[in-house]
Design a protein around this motif. Structure first.
Motif, PDB file in Angstrom:
ATOM      1  N   SER A   1      -7.002  -4.042   8.104  1.00 42.02           N
ATOM      2  CA  SER A   1      -6.474  -3.783   9.442  1.00 42.02           C
ATOM      3  C   SER A   1      -5.775  -5.031   9.933  1.00 42.02           C
ATOM      4  CB  SER A   1      -7.606  -3.430  10.411  1.00 42.02           C
ATOM      5  OG  SER A   1      -8.316  -2.315   9.956  1.00 42.02           O
TER       6      SER A   1
ATOM      7  N   MET B   1      -7.233   0.900   0.356  1.00 44.21           N
ATOM      8  CA  MET B   1      -6.725   0.825  -1.011  1.00 44.21           C
ATOM      9  C   MET B   1      -7.910   0.819  -1.968  1.00 44.21           C
ATOM     10  SD  MET B   1      -5.556  -3.204  -1.476  1.00 44.21           S
ATOM     11  CE  MET B   1      -4.269  -3.083  -0.266  1.00 44.21           C
TER      12      MET B   1
ATOM     13  N   GLY C   1      -1.756  -1.891  12.336  1.00 46.08           N
ATOM     14  CA  GLY C   1      -1.706  -1.142  11.093  1.00 46.08           C
ATOM     15  C   GLY C   1      -3.059  -1.156  10.420  1.00 46.08           C
ATOM     16  N   SER C   2      -3.260  -0.183   9.562  1.00 44.14           N
ATOM     17  CA  SER C   2      -4.509  -0.080   8.827  1.00 44.14           C
ATOM     18  C   SER C   2      -4.251   0.746   7.580  1.00 44.14           C
ATOM     19  CB  SER C   2      -5.572   0.589   9.689  1.00 44.14           C
ATOM     20  OG  SER C   2      -6.770   0.703   8.969  1.00 44.14           O
ATOM     21  N   THR C   3      -4.894   0.361   6.492  1.00 43.31           N
ATOM     22  CA  THR C   3      -4.781   1.132   5.268  1.00 43.31           C
ATOM     23  C   THR C   3      -6.027   0.942   4.420  1.00 43.31           C
ATOM     24  OG1 THR C   3      -3.368   1.656   3.378  1.00 43.31           O
ATOM     25  CG2 THR C   3      -3.653  -0.676   3.894  1.00 43.31           C
TER      26      THR C   3
ATOM     27  N   THR D   1     -10.620  -1.437   3.206  1.00 43.43           N
ATOM     28  CA  THR D   1      -9.791  -1.083   4.350  1.00 43.43           C
ATOM     29  C   THR D   1      -9.293  -2.363   4.988  1.00 43.43           C
ATOM     30  OG1 THR D   1     -11.045   0.942   4.726  1.00 43.43           O
ATOM     31  CG2 THR D   1      -9.709   0.123   6.561  1.00 43.43           C
TER      32      THR D   1
ATOM     33  N   ASP E   1     -13.436   1.418  -2.080  1.00 43.58           N
ATOM     34  CA  ASP E   1     -12.164   0.968  -1.509  1.00 43.58           C
ATOM     35  C   ASP E   1     -12.330  -0.194  -0.539  1.00 43.58           C
ATOM     36  OD1 ASP E   1     -13.043   2.105   0.917  1.00 43.58           O
ATOM     37  OD2 ASP E   1     -11.988   3.965   0.548  1.00 43.58           O
TER      38      ASP E   1
ATOM     39  N   ILE F   1       2.606  -5.158   3.374  1.00 45.47           N
ATOM     40  CA  ILE F   1       1.823  -5.629   4.517  1.00 45.47           C
ATOM     41  C   ILE F   1       2.332  -7.026   4.827  1.00 45.47           C
ATOM     42  CG2 ILE F   1      -0.463  -6.246   5.389  1.00 45.47           C
ATOM     43  CD1 ILE F   1      -1.645  -4.231   3.407  1.00 45.47           C
TER      44      ILE F   1
ATOM     45  N   TYR G   1       0.851  -1.185   0.000  1.00 43.46           N
ATOM     46  CA  TYR G   1       0.000   0.000   0.000  1.00 43.46           C
ATOM     47  C   TYR G   1       0.884   1.231   0.000  1.00 43.46           C
ATOM     48  CZ  TYR G   1       0.909   0.567   5.022  1.00 43.46           C
ATOM     49  OH  TYR G   1       1.498   0.756   6.238  1.00 43.46           O
ATOM     50  N   ARG G   2       0.289   2.361  -0.265  1.00 38.56           N
ATOM     51  CA  ARG G   2       1.037   3.614  -0.338  1.00 38.56           C
ATOM     52  C   ARG G   2       0.395   4.623   0.603  1.00 38.56           C
ATOM     53  NH1 ARG G   2       4.251   4.912  -4.515  1.00 38.56           N
ATOM     54  NH2 ARG G   2       3.188   3.444  -5.892  1.00 38.56           N
ATOM     55  N   GLU G   3       1.221   5.303   1.387  1.00 39.34           N
ATOM     56  CA  GLU G   3       0.743   6.389   2.238  1.00 39.34           C
ATOM     57  C   GLU G   3       0.976   7.690   1.491  1.00 39.34           C
ATOM     58  OE1 GLU G   3       2.543   6.239   6.089  1.00 39.34           O
ATOM     59  OE2 GLU G   3       1.516   4.395   6.623  1.00 39.34           O
TER      60      GLU G   3
END
Length: 72
Positions: free
Chosen positions: A40, A54, A50-52, A38, A36, A23, A13-15
């Motif tokens: 976690s 995409m 962590g969480s993102t 999410t 999207d 991940i 993933y990209r911040e």
């Protein structure tokens, strides 16, 4: 509602505009919308979390490649 899944391959993933971040393999929880997904996760000790989010297209690609497997 969150669904259980497992990272089994290379998922990144990209911040913001930063570099791709991997991940770690293992269990995750996934919540999806039309736009999207999410993801976690946390380590076994619960100390690292962590969480993102995409784009749903990326999430579906990871599913198709087998890098993410949804639990039954």
């Amino acid at each position: 509602m969150a669904q259980k899944a497992e990272i089994t391959g290379k998922v990144e993933y990209r911040e913001g505009d930063g570099p791709l971040i991997p991940i770690r393999k293992g269990p995750v929880e996934v919540t999806t919308t039309a736009q999207d997904a999410t993801l976690s996760w946390h380590d076994e000790g619960g100390e690292v979390r962590g969480s993102t989010a995409m784009p749903i297209a990326d999430f579906k690609r990871y599913l198709a490649e087998g890098a993410i497997r949804l639990a039954d």
